[in-house]
Design a protein around this motif. Structure first.
Motif, PDB file in Angstrom:
ATOM      1  N   ASP A  38       0.808  -1.228   0.000  1.00 15.38           N
ATOM      2  CA  ASP A  38       0.000   0.000   0.000  1.00 15.38           C
ATOM      3  C   ASP A  38       0.840   1.276   0.000  1.00 15.38           C
ATOM      4  O   ASP A  38       0.303   2.391   0.041  1.00 15.38           O
ATOM      5  CB  ASP A  38      -0.995  -0.002   1.158  1.00 15.38           C
ATOM      6  CG  ASP A  38      -0.359   0.008   2.541  1.00 15.38           C
ATOM      7  OD1 ASP A  38       0.789   0.465   2.679  1.00 15.38           O
ATOM      8  OD2 ASP A  38      -1.023  -0.439   3.495  1.00 15.38           O
ATOM      9  N   GLY A  39       2.163   1.118  -0.064  1.00 16.76           N
ATOM     10  CA  GLY A  39       3.041   2.280  -0.200  1.00 16.76           C
ATOM     11  C   GLY A  39       3.331   3.018   1.086  1.00 16.76           C
ATOM     12  O   GLY A  39       3.933   4.092   1.060  1.00 16.76           O
ATOM     13  N   THR A  40       2.922   2.437   2.228  1.00 17.98           N
ATOM     14  CA  THR A  40       3.127   3.126   3.506  1.00 17.98           C
ATOM     15  C   THR A  40       4.391   2.672   4.237  1.00 17.98           C
ATOM     16  O   THR A  40       4.673   3.163   5.322  1.00 17.98           O
ATOM     17  CB  THR A  40       1.913   2.912   4.439  1.00 17.98           C
ATOM     18  OG1 THR A  40       1.772   1.505   4.715  1.00 17.98           O
ATOM     19  CG2 THR A  40       0.641   3.441   3.804  1.00 17.98           C
ATOM     20  N   LEU A  41       5.139   1.743   3.644  1.00 20.98           N
ATOM     21  CA  LEU A  41       6.353   1.250   4.295  1.00 20.98           C
ATOM     22  C   LEU A  41       7.336   2.405   4.471  1.00 20.98           C
ATOM     23  O   LEU A  41       7.678   3.105   3.517  1.00 20.98           O
ATOM     24  CB  LEU A  41       6.993   0.153   3.442  1.00 20.98           C
ATOM     25  CG  LEU A  41       8.252  -0.503   4.012  1.00 20.98           C
ATOM     26  CD1 LEU A  41       7.928  -1.276   5.283  1.00 20.98           C
ATOM     27  CD2 LEU A  41       8.897  -1.413   2.974  1.00 20.98           C
ATOM     28  N   ASP A  42       7.787   2.602   5.716  1.00 18.01           N
ATOM     29  CA  ASP A  42       8.665   3.742   5.953  1.00 18.01           C
ATOM     30  C   ASP A  42      10.063   3.460   5.404  1.00 18.01           C
ATOM     31  O   ASP A  42      10.505   2.319   5.288  1.00 18.01           O
ATOM     32  CB  ASP A  42       8.724   4.093   7.439  1.00 18.01           C
ATOM     33  CG  ASP A  42       9.401   3.020   8.274  1.00 18.01           C
ATOM     34  OD1 ASP A  42      10.636   2.988   8.281  1.00 18.01           O
ATOM     35  OD2 ASP A  42       8.691   2.225   8.908  1.00 18.01           O
ATOM     36  N   ARG A  43      10.754   4.531   5.065  1.00 20.82           N
ATOM     37  CA  ARG A  43      12.033   4.433   4.366  1.00 20.82           C
ATOM     38  C   ARG A  43      13.097   3.751   5.231  1.00 20.82           C
ATOM     39  O   ARG A  43      13.976   3.058   4.716  1.00 20.82           O
ATOM     40  CB  ARG A  43      12.523   5.816   3.942  1.00 20.82           C
ATOM     41  CG  ARG A  43      11.587   6.558   3.008  1.00 20.82           C
ATOM     42  CD  ARG A  43      11.370   5.809   1.729  1.00 20.82           C
ATOM     43  NE  ARG A  43      11.806   6.552   0.561  1.00 20.82           N
ATOM     44  CZ  ARG A  43      11.597   6.166  -0.690  1.00 20.82           C
ATOM     45  NH1 ARG A  43      10.941   5.062  -0.922  1.00 20.82           N
ATOM     46  NH2 ARG A  43      12.022   6.874  -1.700  1.00 20.82           N
ATOM     47  N   ASP A  44      13.063   3.945   6.540  1.00 26.50           N
ATOM     48  CA  ASP A  44      14.074   3.325   7.395  1.00 26.50           C
ATOM     49  C   ASP A  44      13.983   1.810   7.338  1.00 26.50           C
ATOM     50  O   ASP A  44      15.009   1.124   7.289  1.00 26.50           O
ATOM     51  CB  ASP A  44      13.917   3.795   8.844  1.00 26.50           C
ATOM     52  CG  ASP A  44      14.425   5.209   9.053  1.00 26.50           C
ATOM     53  OD1 ASP A  44      15.094   5.736   8.150  1.00 26.50           O
ATOM     54  OD2 ASP A  44      14.144   5.786  10.120  1.00 26.50           O
ATOM     55  N   ARG A  45      12.760   1.297   7.340  1.00 26.28           N
ATOM     56  CA  ARG A  45      12.598  -0.159   7.255  1.00 26.28           C
ATOM     57  C   ARG A  45      13.050  -0.670   5.891  1.00 26.28           C
ATOM     58  O   ARG A  45      13.707  -1.701   5.787  1.00 26.28           O
ATOM     59  CB  ARG A  45      11.141  -0.554   7.507  1.00 26.28           C
ATOM     60  CG  ARG A  45      10.739  -0.534   8.979  1.00 26.28           C
ATOM     61  CD  ARG A  45       9.341  -1.142   9.142  1.00 26.28           C
ATOM     62  NE  ARG A  45       9.019  -1.366  10.531  1.00 26.28           N
ATOM     63  CZ  ARG A  45       8.112  -0.672  11.227  1.00 26.28           C
ATOM     64  NH1 ARG A  45       7.447   0.307  10.629  1.00 26.28           N
ATOM     65  NH2 ARG A  45       7.862  -0.958  12.488  1.00 26.28           N
ATOM     66  N   PHE A  46      12.678   0.049   4.838  1.00 31.42           N
ATOM     67  CA  PHE A  46      13.068  -0.398   3.506  1.00 31.42           C
ATOM     68  C   PHE A  46      14.584  -0.313   3.343  1.00 31.42           C
ATOM     69  O   PHE A  46      15.203  -1.210   2.759  1.00 31.42           O
ATOM     70  CB  PHE A  46      12.376   0.439   2.433  1.00 31.42           C
ATOM     71  CG  PHE A  46      12.566  -0.112   1.045  1.00 31.42           C
ATOM     72  CD1 PHE A  46      11.922  -1.272   0.641  1.00 31.42           C
ATOM     73  CD2 PHE A  46      13.403   0.532   0.138  1.00 31.42           C
ATOM     74  CE1 PHE A  46      12.109  -1.787  -0.639  1.00 31.42           C
ATOM     75  CE2 PHE A  46      13.582   0.027  -1.144  1.00 31.42           C
ATOM     76  CZ  PHE A  46      12.936  -1.136  -1.530  1.00 31.42           C
ATOM     77  N   GLU A 163       1.907   1.654 -11.023  1.00 33.43           N
ATOM     78  CA  GLU A 163       2.198   2.983 -11.578  1.00 33.43           C
ATOM     79  C   GLU A 163       2.139   4.036 -10.464  1.00 33.43           C
ATOM     80  O   GLU A 163       1.168   4.103  -9.712  1.00 33.43           O
ATOM     81  CB  GLU A 163       1.184   3.329 -12.668  1.00 33.43           C
ATOM     82  CG  GLU A 163       1.306   2.471 -13.920  1.00 33.43           C
ATOM     83  CD  GLU A 163       2.648   2.633 -14.612  1.00 33.43           C
ATOM     84  OE1 GLU A 163       3.214   3.741 -14.544  1.00 33.43           O
ATOM     85  OE2 GLU A 163       3.121   1.659 -15.214  1.00 33.43           O
ATOM     86  N   GLY A 164       3.190   4.843 -10.365  1.00 29.64           N
ATOM     87  CA  GLY A 164       3.241   5.886  -9.359  1.00 29.64           C
ATOM     88  C   GLY A 164       3.532   5.389  -7.959  1.00 29.64           C
ATOM     89  O   GLY A 164       3.533   6.181  -7.009  1.00 29.64           O
ATOM     90  N   HIS A 165       3.780   4.103  -7.805  1.00 33.80           N
ATOM     91  CA  HIS A 165       4.035   3.525  -6.483  1.00 33.80           C
ATOM     92  C   HIS A 165       5.442   3.902  -6.024  1.00 33.80           C
ATOM     93  O   HIS A 165       6.384   3.882  -6.818  1.00 33.80           O
ATOM     94  CB  HIS A 165       3.895   1.998  -6.557  1.00 33.80           C
ATOM     95  CG  HIS A 165       3.782   1.327  -5.227  1.00 33.80           C
ATOM     96  ND1 HIS A 165       4.854   1.150  -4.388  1.00 33.80           N
ATOM     97  CD2 HIS A 165       2.706   0.771  -4.595  1.00 33.80           C
ATOM     98  CE1 HIS A 165       4.454   0.513  -3.299  1.00 33.80           C
ATOM     99  NE2 HIS A 165       3.152   0.270  -3.407  1.00 33.80           N
ATOM    100  N   PRO A 166       5.621   4.251  -4.736  1.00 28.83           N
ATOM    101  CA  PRO A 166       6.958   4.658  -4.280  1.00 28.83           C
ATOM    102  C   PRO A 166       7.996   3.552  -4.374  1.00 28.83           C
ATOM    103  O   PRO A 166       9.192   3.837  -4.438  1.00 28.83           O
ATOM    104  CB  PRO A 166       6.720   5.076  -2.818  1.00 28.83           C
ATOM    105  CG  PRO A 166       5.419   4.447  -2.424  1.00 28.83           C
ATOM    106  CD  PRO A 166       4.606   4.399  -3.672  1.00 28.83           C
ATOM    107  N   TYR A 167       7.563   2.295  -4.385  1.00 29.53           N
ATOM    108  CA  TYR A 167       8.500   1.177  -4.490  1.00 29.53           C
ATOM    109  C   TYR A 167       8.307   0.424  -5.811  1.00 29.53           C
ATOM    110  O   TYR A 167       8.555  -0.781  -5.899  1.00 29.53           O
ATOM    111  CB  TYR A 167       8.343   0.242  -3.294  1.00 29.53           C
ATOM    112  CG  TYR A 167       8.660   0.922  -1.983  1.00 29.53           C
ATOM    113  CD1 TYR A 167       9.959   1.337  -1.692  1.00 29.53           C
ATOM    114  CD2 TYR A 167       7.666   1.189  -1.049  1.00 29.53           C
ATOM    115  CE1 TYR A 167      10.257   1.982  -0.506  1.00 29.53           C
ATOM    116  CE2 TYR A 167       7.953   1.831   0.148  1.00 29.53           C
ATOM    117  CZ  TYR A 167       9.258   2.226   0.414  1.00 29.53           C
ATOM    118  OH  TYR A 167       9.559   2.867   1.586  1.00 29.53           O
ATOM    119  N   ARG A 168       7.921   1.143  -6.829  1.00 32.10           N
ATOM    120  CA  ARG A 168       7.618   0.541  -8.134  1.00 32.10           C
ATOM    121  C   ARG A 168       8.809  -0.216  -8.700  1.00 32.10           C
ATOM    122  O   ARG A 168       8.659  -1.318  -9.246  1.00 32.10           O
ATOM    123  CB  ARG A 168       7.177   1.633  -9.107  1.00 32.10           C
ATOM    124  CG  ARG A 168       6.828   1.134 -10.508  1.00 32.10           C
ATOM    125  CD  ARG A 168       6.227   2.265 -11.326  1.00 32.10           C
ATOM    126  NE  ARG A 168       5.859   1.828 -12.669  1.00 32.10           N
ATOM    127  CZ  ARG A 168       6.632   1.971 -13.741  1.00 32.10           C
ATOM    128  NH1 ARG A 168       7.815   2.553 -13.618  1.00 32.10           N
ATOM    129  NH2 ARG A 168       6.225   1.555 -14.924  1.00 32.10           N
TER     130      ARG A 168
END
Length: 236
Positions: A38-46, A163-168
């Motif tokens: 859903d695109g809510t994964l925070d950047r620190d975890r990723f 499309e447009g997903h932050p982790y596309r």
């Protein structure tokens, strides 16, 4: 996106997937992958995940290279050796992308410790490469191919193409046709080798496949909790 055809119903891969079906679903539904979807994964975890994945891929590449030396025909050896090289290329790409996207230095990346789950998984693969028969090693390697393709395809389908997903970029890496073809090759190879093996070896193959799939779940979970060594506090 390519959907993989079902493996032969009487083959090893079909039985191994059925045996781990609930675990496969739990991996797709893990909070890390749910947030990734859903695109809510925070950047620190990723970011934590990417660092661990880059380190894991070195051990995975070593296991693939070991398998390549045991293949009994040139085509299988070429596939495994190529996959080993590809894993190392991917490790370098992940490192470079991580530095560019998050602006961290090599020293900062080195400061992120290898998680217990990452070390355990890579150690498991290396141990199989050193001590297990070729069929068992193939079964231990297979989940890294297959689980990632399964997760990537599930996320791509859930996001309607990402499309447009932050982790596309990550999603498309593991849901594209080229990766699906590699997974299919790995599955077919494992089925062929299992068919020629005896019952005891096939049982060890199933145990290796299952344990590697368990490590897949643990790997996602370690990124979600940003796993640290609980003993670190005793070491200053």
């Amino acid at each position: 996106m390519s959907k993989l055809p079902a493996p032969p119903a009487d083959g090893f891969c079909a039985k191994a997937w059925a045996h781990t079906a609930d675990l496969q679903q739990a991996i797709v539904e893990h909070p890390f992958n749910a947030a990734l979807t859903d695109g809510t994964l925070d950047r620190d975890r990723f970011a934590f995940y990417i660092v661990q994945d880059a380190r894991y891929l070195v051990g995975f590449a070593q296991a693939l290279a070991a398998a390549a030396t045991r293949a009994d025909n040139a085509e299988d050896a070429a596939f495994l050796a190529g996959a080993s090289q590809g894993a190392l290329v991917e490790e370098r790409r992940l490192h470079a992308g991580y530095v560019a996207e998050f602006g961290l230095s090599d020293a900062e990346i080195a400061g992120i410790g290898t998680s217990p789950s990452c070390l355990a998984y890579t150690s498991f693969l290396r141990a199989n490469a050193l001590t297990e028969a070729y069929p068992v090693l193939l079964a231990a390697i297979l989940p890294c191919f297959w689980v990632y393709q399964h997760v990537g395809s599930a996320i791509l389908e859930a996001t309607g193409g990402a499309e447009g997903h932050p982790y596309r970029a990550w999603i498309q890496t593991y849901a594209d046709d080229e990766f699906a073809a590699a997974v299919l090759t790995a599955r077919d190879l494992t089925d062929r080798v299992a068919e020629a093996a005896d019952d005891e070896t096939r049982q060890r193959m199933l145990e290796a496949f299952t344990r590697a799939t368990e490590y897949e779940w643990l790997f996602w979970n370690s990124a979600w909790i940003k796993e640290e060594w609980p003993t670190a506090r005793f070491l200053g």
